[in-house]
Write a protein that holds these residues in place. Structure first.
Motif, PDB file in Angstrom:
ATOM      1  N   GLU A  34       0.856  -1.189   0.000  1.00  0.00           N
ATOM      2  CA  GLU A  34       0.000   0.000   0.000  1.00  0.00           C
ATOM      3  C   GLU A  34       0.897   1.245   0.000  1.00  0.00           C
ATOM      4  N   THR A  35       1.261   1.695  -1.197  1.00  0.00           N
ATOM      5  CA  THR A  35       2.123   2.877  -1.301  1.00  0.00           C
ATOM      6  C   THR A  35       1.836   3.548  -2.634  1.00  0.00           C
ATOM      7  N   ASN A  36       2.492   4.660  -2.893  1.00  0.00           N
ATOM      8  CA  ASN A  36       2.346   5.281  -4.207  1.00  0.00           C
ATOM      9  C   ASN A  36       3.585   6.093  -4.561  1.00  0.00           C
ATOM     10  N   SER A  42       8.330  12.013  -2.797  1.00  0.00           N
ATOM     11  CA  SER A  42       8.390  13.212  -1.954  1.00  0.00           C
ATOM     12  C   SER A  42       9.031  12.925  -0.599  1.00  0.00           C
ATOM     13  N   ARG A  43       8.892  11.702  -0.071  1.00  0.00           N
ATOM     14  CA  ARG A  43       9.459  11.401   1.255  1.00  0.00           C
ATOM     15  C   ARG A  43      10.899  10.902   1.203  1.00  0.00           C
ATOM     16  N   THR A  44      11.316  10.375   0.028  1.00  0.00           N
ATOM     17  CA  THR A  44      12.654   9.762  -0.021  1.00  0.00           C
ATOM     18  C   THR A  44      13.513  10.220  -1.201  1.00  0.00           C
ATOM     19  N   ASP A 158       6.650  -5.147   3.933  1.00  0.00           N
ATOM     20  CA  ASP A 158       6.827  -4.030   4.867  1.00  0.00           C
ATOM     21  C   ASP A 158       7.105  -2.745   4.079  1.00  0.00           C
ATOM     22  N   ARG A 159       6.066  -1.903   3.943  1.00  0.00           N
ATOM     23  CA  ARG A 159       6.205  -0.721   3.086  1.00  0.00           C
ATOM     24  C   ARG A 159       7.169   0.310   3.660  1.00  0.00           C
ATOM     25  N   SER A 160       7.457   0.213   4.971  1.00  0.00           N
ATOM     26  CA  SER A 160       8.337   1.225   5.543  1.00  0.00           C
ATOM     27  C   SER A 160       9.814   0.954   5.224  1.00  0.00           C
ATOM     28  N   ALA A 259      27.519  12.050   0.486  1.00  0.00           N
ATOM     29  CA  ALA A 259      26.913  11.518   1.710  1.00  0.00           C
ATOM     30  C   ALA A 259      26.156  10.233   1.394  1.00  0.00           C
ATOM     31  N   HIS A 260      26.117   9.353   2.380  1.00  0.00           N
ATOM     32  CA  HIS A 260      25.350   8.110   2.247  1.00  0.00           C
ATOM     33  C   HIS A 260      23.940   8.432   1.744  1.00  0.00           C
ATOM     34  N   GLN A 261      23.496   7.658   0.752  1.00  0.00           N
ATOM     35  CA  GLN A 261      22.202   7.919   0.112  1.00  0.00           C
ATOM     36  C   GLN A 261      21.112   7.065   0.768  1.00  0.00           C
ATOM     37  N   ALA A 262      20.525   7.581   1.855  1.00  0.00           N
ATOM     38  CA  ALA A 262      19.462   6.840   2.543  1.00  0.00           C
ATOM     39  C   ALA A 262      18.114   7.479   2.272  1.00  0.00           C
ATOM     40  N   ASN A 263      18.119   8.804   2.171  1.00  0.00           N
ATOM     41  CA  ASN A 263      16.889   9.552   1.969  1.00  0.00           C
ATOM     42  C   ASN A 263      17.308  10.951   1.504  1.00  0.00           C
ATOM     43  N   GLU A 264      16.720  11.411   0.399  1.00  0.00           N
ATOM     44  CA  GLU A 264      17.113  12.720  -0.148  1.00  0.00           C
ATOM     45  C   GLU A 264      16.913  13.847   0.874  1.00  0.00           C
ATOM     46  N   ARG A 265      15.890  13.683   1.710  1.00  0.00           N
ATOM     47  CA  ARG A 265      15.632  14.744   2.707  1.00  0.00           C
ATOM     48  C   ARG A 265      16.724  14.770   3.766  1.00  0.00           C
ATOM     49  N   ILE A 266      17.303  13.612   4.083  1.00  0.00           N
ATOM     50  CA  ILE A 266      18.422  13.587   5.037  1.00  0.00           C
ATOM     51  C   ILE A 266      19.614  14.328   4.424  1.00  0.00           C
ATOM     52  N   GLY A 289      18.173   3.928  -4.971  1.00  0.00           N
ATOM     53  CA  GLY A 289      17.714   3.795  -3.581  1.00  0.00           C
ATOM     54  C   GLY A 289      18.903   3.696  -2.654  1.00  0.00           C
ATOM     55  N   ASN A 290      18.669   3.091  -1.494  1.00  0.00           N
ATOM     56  CA  ASN A 290      19.738   2.934  -0.500  1.00  0.00           C
ATOM     57  C   ASN A 290      20.403   1.569  -0.720  1.00  0.00           C
ATOM     58  N   THR A 291      21.640   1.592  -1.191  1.00  0.00           N
ATOM     59  CA  THR A 291      22.364   0.329  -1.436  1.00  0.00           C
ATOM     60  C   THR A 291      23.350   0.041  -0.296  1.00  0.00           C
TER      61      THR A 291
HETATM   62  O1  UT7 Z   1      20.767   3.930   5.782  1.00  0.00           O
HETATM   63  C1  UT7 Z   1      20.471   4.404   7.058  1.00  0.00           C
HETATM   64  C2  UT7 Z   1      19.216   3.840   7.495  1.00  0.00           C
HETATM   65  N1  UT7 Z   1      17.978   4.330   7.077  1.00  0.00           N
HETATM   66  C3  UT7 Z   1      17.598   5.623   7.061  1.00  0.00           C
HETATM   67  O2  UT7 Z   1      18.346   6.549   7.196  1.00  0.00           O
HETATM   68  C4  UT7 Z   1      16.136   5.846   6.857  1.00  0.00           C
HETATM   69  C5  UT7 Z   1      15.647   6.945   7.739  1.00  0.00           C
HETATM   70  N2  UT7 Z   1      14.203   7.133   7.700  1.00  0.00           N
HETATM   71  C6  UT7 Z   1      13.533   7.512   6.606  1.00  0.00           C
HETATM   72  O3  UT7 Z   1      14.057   7.640   5.513  1.00  0.00           O
HETATM   73  C7  UT7 Z   1      12.064   7.860   6.776  1.00  0.00           C
HETATM   74  O4  UT7 Z   1      11.755   7.864   8.145  1.00  0.00           O
HETATM   75  C8  UT7 Z   1      11.102   6.904   6.025  1.00  0.00           C
HETATM   76  C9  UT7 Z   1      11.218   7.112   4.525  1.00  0.00           C
HETATM   77  C10 UT7 Z   1      11.396   5.467   6.378  1.00  0.00           C
HETATM   78  C11 UT7 Z   1       9.676   7.218   6.416  1.00  0.00           C
HETATM   79  O5  UT7 Z   1       9.377   8.576   6.120  1.00  0.00           O
HETATM   80  P1  UT7 Z   1       8.685   9.521   7.204  1.00  0.00           P
HETATM   81  O6  UT7 Z   1       8.501  10.826   6.579  1.00  0.00           O
HETATM   82  O7  UT7 Z   1       9.507   9.427   8.448  1.00  0.00           O
HETATM   83  O8  UT7 Z   1       7.284   8.852   7.368  1.00  0.00           O
HETATM   84  P2  UT7 Z   1       6.612   8.226   8.668  1.00  0.00           P
HETATM   85  O9  UT7 Z   1       7.253   6.923   9.010  1.00  0.00           O
HETATM   86  O10 UT7 Z   1       6.516   9.279   9.737  1.00  0.00           O
HETATM   87  O11 UT7 Z   1       5.180   7.943   8.141  1.00  0.00           O
HETATM   88  C12 UT7 Z   1       4.277   8.991   7.736  1.00  0.00           C
HETATM   89  C13 UT7 Z   1       3.002   8.365   7.214  1.00  0.00           C
HETATM   90  C14 UT7 Z   1       2.421   7.313   8.155  1.00  0.00           C
HETATM   91  O12 UT7 Z   1       1.018   7.381   8.047  1.00  0.00           O
HETATM   92  P3  UT7 Z   1       0.140   8.175   9.149  1.00  0.00           P
HETATM   93  O13 UT7 Z   1       0.476   7.527  10.465  1.00  0.00           O
HETATM   94  O14 UT7 Z   1       0.628   9.606   9.069  1.00  0.00           O
HETATM   95  O15 UT7 Z   1      -1.245   7.958   8.691  1.00  0.00           O
HETATM   96  C15 UT7 Z   1       2.896   6.014   7.569  1.00  0.00           C
HETATM   97  O16 UT7 Z   1       2.061   4.939   7.884  1.00  0.00           O
HETATM   98  O17 UT7 Z   1       3.282   7.692   5.978  1.00  0.00           O
HETATM   99  C16 UT7 Z   1       2.859   6.312   6.081  1.00  0.00           C
HETATM  100  N3  UT7 Z   1       3.781   5.498   5.308  1.00  0.00           N
HETATM  101  C17 UT7 Z   1       3.625   5.293   3.994  1.00  0.00           C
HETATM  102  N4  UT7 Z   1       2.698   5.707   3.123  1.00  0.00           N
HETATM  103  C18 UT7 Z   1       2.840   5.324   1.846  1.00  0.00           C
HETATM  104  C19 UT7 Z   1       4.909   4.874   5.723  1.00  0.00           C
HETATM  105  N5  UT7 Z   1       5.496   4.247   4.689  1.00  0.00           N
HETATM  106  C20 UT7 Z   1       4.703   4.483   3.609  1.00  0.00           C
HETATM  107  C21 UT7 Z   1       4.793   4.122   2.245  1.00  0.00           C
HETATM  108  N6  UT7 Z   1       3.844   4.564   1.401  1.00  0.00           N
HETATM  109  N7  UT7 Z   1       5.800   3.365   1.774  1.00  0.00           N
END
Ligand code: UT7
Length: 336
Positions: A34-36, A42-44, A158-160, A259-266, A289-291
């Motif tokens: 469940e994602t889009n 926009s988040r990554t 696991d969509r997260s 910098a390590h590519q984990a998330n563009e916003r980071i 993505g993050n390799t």
């Molecule tokens: O390599 C080093 C290790 N990793 C990292 O550095 C990753 C660090 N973290 C991140 O990049 C971000 O925290 C994520 C990309 C994993 C998540 O982004 P976020 O902006 O922190 O989102 P969130 O976990 O706060 O979730 C926001 C909302 C939630 O819904 P509600 O509770 O607001 O209704 C989530 O359930 O987005 C939802 N959500 C998703 N929606 C669509 C979480 N994952 C997804 C998804 N698609 N894949």
């Protein structure tokens, strides 16, 4: 802290890279979880990742391809390589070092090899190991590979996490330099308090493989994304700014941030704290993505043609453990 040109420095003289052909796009992921596409971009900042689909091929395959690319392109005799370090968090096997297998497969029969596990900081730490070995004068050619088959530890329910990671490898060769170029300074840290926030829980000595760990899905990577995000921004920016300060540099003087590519916003948050112009901040997260251990060498591989001799580069990484750090590097012309 800057290297004097009377001592041996260690610089990168050759670069190789490899990503598998198969692409996993955001649209593909929409069919699995469940994602889009909008949310992911926009988040990554990620559009697609590469996946090594063949179940018989592991991290060593990626590492060997990247190394062969480096060796063939630069006409290097693999027998002249003294040492091979593979930074990886997805080794082929638990006990046998992936690096030993890689060294043999690429024909580096005079080298010894070992793995370095520091999650997403692995390649940064491995470059430091290689630089130290070369600076010691005991080794002349050290091959450093960052390789991860992240798809082997990802739960595609696991969509997260499944939207973030991809497979790939990059390799660099460190050699002595007598002009003071190459590895200049480093600031590395770790904090075990973060280990539960980002880990693959089972399969090690704490939770050996059992039917329960399999049923629980404990062999998959899990993370507390929000917590890791905040820690990554503060740790990488603090490490990078420490490196700038102790080398009397400002953001204006930095030519590139890798910098390590984990998330563009980071990455954007760190570059803002470091006061860097966006054109200095290199990114390829959209296509891979993050390799994990491969993000920094794949940046070097993709952007190698734009670096000029003497360019001041800051490397920064953050990963599971937690482990993190930053390093200052002065670019040396590649052999080819
Ligand atoms: O390599 C080093 C290790 N990793 C990292 O550095 C990753 C660090 N973290 C991140 O990049 C971000 O925290 C994520 C990309 C994993 C998540 O982004 P976020 O902006 O922190 O989102 P969130 O976990 O706060 O979730 C926001 C909302 C939630 O819904 P509600 O509770 O607001 O209704 C989530 O359930 O987005 C939802 N959500 C998703 N929606 C669509 C979480 N994952 C997804 C998804 N698609 N894949």
């Amino acid at each position: 802290m800057t290297k004097s040109n009377t001592t041996i420095s260690a610089s990168i003289t050759a670069i190789g890279g490899y990503v598998p052909e198969d692409r996993l796009t955001n649209k593909d992921l929409e069919l699995i979880v469940e994602t889009n596409d909008d949310w992911i971009q926009s988040r990554t900042g990620i559009k697609e990742r590469r996946i090594l689909k063949d179940p018989k091929k592991a991290t060593s395959f990626l590492a060997i391809q990247a190394s062969k690319n480096l060796i063939l392109k630069n006409n290097i005799d693999p027998l002249t390589i003294d040492m091979v370090i593979v930074a990886t968090t997805t080794p082929d096997m638990q006990i046998a070092a992936t690096a030993a297998y890689v060294a043999t497969q690429i024909g580096s029969n005079n080298a010894f090899g070992y793995d370095l596990q520091a999650a997403c900081s692995g390649f940064l730490y491995a470059m430091s190991m290689a630089a130290g070995k070369v600076e010691s004068g005991r080794y002349k050619k050290v091959l450093v590979i960052g390789a991860d088959k992240m798809s082997s530890v990802i739960d595609y329910k696991d969509r997260s996490t499944c939207i973030l990671f991809g497979d790939g490898a990059g390799a660099v060769l460190f050699e002595p330099n007598n002009e003071g170029l190459g590895w200049q300074d480093e600031y590395f840290k770790s904090d075990g308090a973060g280990r539960d926030a980002l880990c693959v829980k089972a399969g090690g000595s704490l939770f050996p493989a059992s039917s329960t760990t399999i049923l629980n899905g404990d062999h998959y990577l899990r993370q507390d994304g929000g917590k890791v995000f905040k820690s990554a921004v503060s740790a990488m920016s603090e490490a990078s700014n420490t490196i700038l300060e102790r080398n009397n540099m400002t953001g204006d003087e930095v030519d590139y941030l890798l910098a390590h590519q984990a998330n563009e916003r980071i990455i954007e948050a760190i570059s803002k704290i470091m006061k860097l112009n966006s054109n200095k901040v290199l990114k390829n997260i959209a296509k891979y993505g993050n390799t994990t251990a491969a993000t920094i060498p794949l940046l070097l591989y993709d952007f190698q043609n734009q670096f000029k001799k003497g360019d001041k580069i800051i490397f920064a990484a953050f990963g599971g453990g937690y482990t993190w750090g930053a390093a200052y590097y002065k670019w040396n012309k590649l052999v080819k």
